[in-house]
Design an enzyme around this catalytic site. Structure first.
Site, PDB file in Angstrom:
ATOM      1  N   ARG A   1      86.698 -10.040  36.138  1.00  0.00           N
ATOM      2  CA  ARG A   1      86.003 -10.985  35.244  1.00  0.00           C
ATOM      3  C   ARG A   1      85.135 -11.997  35.994  1.00  0.00           C
ATOM      4  O   ARG A   1      84.798 -13.043  35.465  1.00  0.00           O
ATOM      5  CB  ARG A   1      86.978 -11.728  34.329  1.00  0.00           C
ATOM      6  CG  ARG A   1      87.721 -10.795  33.425  1.00  0.00           C
ATOM      7  CD  ARG A   1      88.469 -11.523  32.322  1.00  0.00           C
ATOM      8  NE  ARG A   1      89.280 -10.567  31.608  1.00  0.00           N
ATOM      9  CZ  ARG A   1      90.476 -10.181  32.033  1.00  0.00           C
ATOM     10  NH1 ARG A   1      91.010 -10.702  33.108  1.00  0.00           N
ATOM     11  NH2 ARG A   1      91.149  -9.293  31.350  1.00  0.00           N
TER      12      ARG A   1
ATOM     13  N   LYS B   1      70.155 -13.509  37.156  1.00  0.00           N
ATOM     14  CA  LYS B   1      70.128 -12.302  36.313  1.00  0.00           C
ATOM     15  C   LYS B   1      70.606 -11.136  37.162  1.00  0.00           C
ATOM     16  O   LYS B   1      70.033 -10.861  38.220  1.00  0.00           O
ATOM     17  CB  LYS B   1      68.704 -12.007  35.852  1.00  0.00           C
ATOM     18  CG  LYS B   1      68.286 -12.748  34.616  1.00  0.00           C
ATOM     19  CD  LYS B   1      67.038 -12.055  34.090  1.00  0.00           C
ATOM     20  CE  LYS B   1      66.297 -12.880  33.109  1.00  0.00           C
ATOM     21  NZ  LYS B   1      65.053 -12.208  32.702  1.00  0.00           N
TER      22      LYS B   1
ATOM     23  N   GLU C   1      54.348 -10.785  42.916  1.00  0.00           N
ATOM     24  CA  GLU C   1      55.223 -11.774  42.252  1.00  0.00           C
ATOM     25  C   GLU C   1      54.916 -13.191  42.752  1.00  0.00           C
ATOM     26  O   GLU C   1      55.095 -14.166  42.024  1.00  0.00           O
ATOM     27  CB  GLU C   1      56.705 -11.441  42.471  1.00  0.00           C
ATOM     28  CG  GLU C   1      57.164 -10.096  41.893  1.00  0.00           C
ATOM     29  CD  GLU C   1      57.367 -10.095  40.365  1.00  0.00           C
ATOM     30  OE1 GLU C   1      57.043 -11.097  39.698  1.00  0.00           O
ATOM     31  OE2 GLU C   1      57.845  -9.063  39.858  1.00  0.00           O
TER      32      GLU C   1
ATOM     33  N   LYS D   1      60.689 -21.287  40.499  1.00  0.00           N
ATOM     34  CA  LYS D   1      61.718 -20.537  39.772  1.00  0.00           C
ATOM     35  C   LYS D   1      62.940 -21.414  39.501  1.00  0.00           C
ATOM     36  O   LYS D   1      63.493 -21.387  38.406  1.00  0.00           O
ATOM     37  CB  LYS D   1      62.101 -19.252  40.518  1.00  0.00           C
ATOM     38  CG  LYS D   1      63.060 -18.399  39.699  1.00  0.00           C
ATOM     39  CD  LYS D   1      62.860 -16.918  39.773  1.00  0.00           C
ATOM     40  CE  LYS D   1      63.760 -16.233  38.741  1.00  0.00           C
ATOM     41  NZ  LYS D   1      63.955 -14.823  38.971  1.00  0.00           N
TER      42      LYS D   1
ATOM     43  N   GLU E   1      67.017 -17.666  29.401  1.00  0.00           N
ATOM     44  CA  GLU E   1      65.754 -17.152  28.885  1.00  0.00           C
ATOM     45  C   GLU E   1      65.648 -17.245  27.374  1.00  0.00           C
ATOM     46  O   GLU E   1      65.372 -16.270  26.680  1.00  0.00           O
ATOM     47  CB  GLU E   1      65.515 -15.698  29.341  1.00  0.00           C
ATOM     48  CG  GLU E   1      64.063 -15.301  29.138  1.00  0.00           C
ATOM     49  CD  GLU E   1      63.670 -14.008  29.839  1.00  0.00           C
ATOM     50  OE1 GLU E   1      64.072 -13.831  31.000  1.00  0.00           O
ATOM     51  OE2 GLU E   1      62.946 -13.223  29.229  1.00  0.00           O
TER      52      GLU E   1
ATOM     53  N   ARG F   1      61.806 -19.865  30.332  1.00  0.00           N
ATOM     54  CA  ARG F   1      61.952 -18.857  31.390  1.00  0.00           C
ATOM     55  C   ARG F   1      61.045 -17.645  31.149  1.00  0.00           C
ATOM     56  O   ARG F   1      60.722 -16.916  32.064  1.00  0.00           O
ATOM     57  CB  ARG F   1      63.431 -18.441  31.512  1.00  0.00           C
ATOM     58  CG  ARG F   1      63.702 -17.557  32.714  1.00  0.00           C
ATOM     59  CD  ARG F   1      65.187 -17.454  33.040  1.00  0.00           C
ATOM     60  NE  ARG F   1      65.377 -16.523  34.143  1.00  0.00           N
ATOM     61  CZ  ARG F   1      66.501 -16.378  34.814  1.00  0.00           C
ATOM     62  NH1 ARG F   1      67.549 -17.108  34.523  1.00  0.00           N
ATOM     63  NH2 ARG F   1      66.594 -15.516  35.808  1.00  0.00           N
TER      64      ARG F   1
ATOM     65  N   ASN G   1      57.569 -14.018  33.007  1.00  0.00           N
ATOM     66  CA  ASN G   1      57.196 -12.624  32.704  1.00  0.00           C
ATOM     67  C   ASN G   1      55.690 -12.423  32.623  1.00  0.00           C
ATOM     68  O   ASN G   1      55.234 -11.421  32.071  1.00  0.00           O
ATOM     69  CB  ASN G   1      57.860 -12.177  31.391  1.00  0.00           C
ATOM     70  CG  ASN G   1      59.354 -12.034  31.561  1.00  0.00           C
ATOM     71  OD1 ASN G   1      59.840 -11.751  32.654  1.00  0.00           O
ATOM     72  ND2 ASN G   1      60.090 -12.252  30.501  1.00  0.00           N
TER      73      ASN G   1
ATOM     74  N   HIS H   1      54.116  -8.998  32.911  1.00  0.00           N
ATOM     75  CA  HIS H   1      55.196  -8.019  32.798  1.00  0.00           C
ATOM     76  C   HIS H   1      55.175  -7.216  31.498  1.00  0.00           C
ATOM     77  O   HIS H   1      55.789  -6.158  31.436  1.00  0.00           O
ATOM     78  CB  HIS H   1      56.556  -8.703  32.955  1.00  0.00           C
ATOM     79  CG  HIS H   1      56.875  -9.049  34.385  1.00  0.00           C
ATOM     80  ND1 HIS H   1      56.049  -9.832  35.162  1.00  0.00           N
ATOM     81  CD2 HIS H   1      57.916  -8.705  35.188  1.00  0.00           C
ATOM     82  CE1 HIS H   1      56.576  -9.958  36.367  1.00  0.00           C
ATOM     83  NE2 HIS H   1      57.709  -9.282  36.416  1.00  0.00           N
TER      84      HIS H   1
ATOM     85  N   HIS I   1      55.697  -3.330  32.177  1.00  0.00           N
ATOM     86  CA  HIS I   1      56.834  -2.494  31.763  1.00  0.00           C
ATOM     87  C   HIS I   1      56.346  -1.180  31.155  1.00  0.00           C
ATOM     88  O   HIS I   1      56.928  -0.126  31.401  1.00  0.00           O
ATOM     89  CB  HIS I   1      57.730  -3.245  30.773  1.00  0.00           C
ATOM     90  CG  HIS I   1      58.476  -4.372  31.421  1.00  0.00           C
ATOM     91  ND1 HIS I   1      58.897  -5.482  30.728  1.00  0.00           N
ATOM     92  CD2 HIS I   1      58.836  -4.581  32.713  1.00  0.00           C
ATOM     93  CE1 HIS I   1      59.510  -6.313  31.561  1.00  0.00           C
ATOM     94  NE2 HIS I   1      59.494  -5.785  32.777  1.00  0.00           N
TER      95      HIS I   1
ATOM     96  N   HIS J   1      57.105  -1.900  40.983  1.00  0.00           N
ATOM     97  CA  HIS J   1      57.087  -2.957  39.971  1.00  0.00           C
ATOM     98  C   HIS J   1      55.945  -3.953  40.228  1.00  0.00           C
ATOM     99  O   HIS J   1      55.173  -4.267  39.331  1.00  0.00           O
ATOM    100  CB  HIS J   1      58.451  -3.648  39.983  1.00  0.00           C
ATOM    101  CG  HIS J   1      58.539  -4.832  39.094  1.00  0.00           C
ATOM    102  ND1 HIS J   1      58.517  -4.725  37.721  1.00  0.00           N
ATOM    103  CD2 HIS J   1      58.615  -6.158  39.369  1.00  0.00           C
ATOM    104  CE1 HIS J   1      58.603  -5.935  37.194  1.00  0.00           C
ATOM    105  NE2 HIS J   1      58.658  -6.821  38.168  1.00  0.00           N
TER     106      HIS J   1
END
Ligand SMILES: NC(=O)c1ccc[n+]([C@@H]2O[C@H](COP(=O)([O-])OP(=O)(O)OC[C@H]3O[C@@H](n4cnc5c(N)ncnc54)[C@H](O)[C@@H]3O)[C@@H](O)[C@H]2O)c1
Ligand SMILES: [Zn+2]
Length: 370
Positions: A127, A149, A191, A233, A243, A247, A251, A254, A258, A270
């Site tokens: 956990r 993330k 990025e 960031k 997010e 946040r 993106n 992005h 994607h 990417h």
């Protein structure tokens, strides 16, 4: 940042998560701070997760930094395919076999794939146990290692299973980038350009002026760029860890990226897809009157200077759109575009009709390279 010195950024988390803040240490030799970071957690055991490329290039360095200390080790095949359920199972089982318990600590030693996967394994093992990030790609230093993330892919799509789990420390050692293949480095710069475009016009100016130094591998200059990105960031994540709003500006580029990645079967890196996605979003923003005149041209210059292409390779627009439509159905209000108002300032728009987005994507991809 002077060469040889290290800088730090503190990531403070939103009110409900107080006490889970952590420090990012950036600079040449930052990895030498690892024993101190581990000591401060006093884990019962340390377990390193890495990939074969990273271990071949830097395993010796890690061993010498840890001065022969005892640790468990999982070395995975390199690449996105390792960000899988099977790899997570392998890490969990390695942790059990190595005698890890709730006070053990995972060390993610690699790029974004290792970071996301090892972070997820740490988030879910018993956990949730501690983990430390030692990112080894530019992308991981400026993006994936910061913010908490974590996750894995399913055959049905990327990042479909995951958890928010913040690392206890991040050590970004710029020296480790010296073995990074040039294509991976270029993808990382996408990025950096993204982060500057949405949140740091000064950094953007540095990218405009110092691309030659940065590409030549000047560690001090790269360290300053990584530091600036981590600051942006950290400040965004501090205000919106999960997010739910702000946040999302991370993106930028992005939404289309994607679609490109899915349509290209992930042969495109990417960052390469993000470069094209930023060029597209800037054009879309200008056409909608959101992006101020001149911002698009300014954005394209560093994309090209860092060896990235503002247009993707020729792709079927129906495949790109199908993937984007799939994303659209997952979002609460449909497709979400991040547009820059001007360099350094972004806005999120989810009110652009699908027909408008669709036409713009078809037009953009029609101008793609043959
Ligand atoms: N968690 C987040 O917020 C977040 C953000 C952005 C991206 N990501 C994820 O990050 C992943 C991509 O990360 P990446 O671009 O770092 O890819 P990666 O981890 O696959 O690394 C790229 C390649 O470089 C090699 N490599 C790594 N470090 C090296 C070094 N120092 N020297 C030589 N070779 C080295 C790796 O073995 C691999 O072959 C994707 O899965 C993406 O979803 C996550
Ligand atoms: Zn990205």
């Amino acid at each position: 940042m002077k060469s040889g010195s290290a800088a730090t950024v503190r990531v403070e988390l939103p009110r409900e998560a107080r006490g889970r803040g952590y420090t990012i240490t950036i600079g040449p030799h930052a990895i030498e701070r690892l024993p101190e970071a581990i000591r401060s957690l006093s884990p019962s055991r340390l377990h390193v997760v890495t990939d074969r490329n990273v271990w071949r290039a830097w395993g010796g360095r890690l061993r010498s930094v840890l001065r022969g200390g005892d640790f468990g080790l999982t070395v995975l095949p390199p690449g996105e395919r390792s960000k899988s359920v099977a790899s997570a199972v392998r890490i969990w089982r390695d942790l059990v076999r190595a005698g890890c318990d709730r006070r053990s600590c995972v060390l993610a030693f690699g790029g974004g794939v290792v970071g996301d996967l090892a972070g997820f394994a740490a988030a879910s093992f018993l956990r949730g146990i501690d983990f430390i990030q030692v990112p080894t790609t530019l992308l991981a230093m400026v993006d994936s290692s910061v913010g908490g993330k974590t996750g894995i892919d399913l055959p049905e799509g990327k990042n479909l299973v995951g958890a928010f789990h913040q690392p206890r420390a991040v050590l970004a050692d710029i020296d480790l980038l010296s073995t990074l293949p040039a294509r991976q480095a270029r993808a990382g710069w996408a990025e950096v350009i993204k982060t500057a475009a949405i949140g740091d016009s000064r950094l953007f100016g540095v990218l405009e002026e110092e691309s030659a130094w940065l590409l030549a591998g000047d560690a001090a200059a790269i360290g300053r760029a990584v530091l600036a990105c981590c600051r942006v960031k950290a400040s965004v994540v501090a205000r919106d860890e999960r997010e739910s709003g702000l946040r999302r500006i991370l993106n930028f580029g992005h939404t289309l990226a994607h679609g490109i990645e899915a349509a290209a079967g992930y042969r495109t890196l990417h960052g390469e897809a993000v470069a094209a996605g930023m060029a597209f979003a800037a054009g879309l923003g200008e056409a909608l009157g959101v992006t101020l005149p001149g911002a698009t041209a300014r954005l394209l210059a560093p994309i090209e200077a860092f060896g990235l292409r503002p247009r993707p390779a020729r792709l079927s627009s129906s495949r790109v759109l199908a993937a984007m439509e799939h994303d659209k159905k997952r979002g609460a209000r449909g497709l979400r575009w991040v547009l820059v108002r001007e360099i350094g300032r972004a806005v999120v728009r989810d009110d652009i009709p699908w027909t408008v987005s669709r036409k713009a994507v078809v037009w953009f991809l029609a101008g793609a390279r043959a």
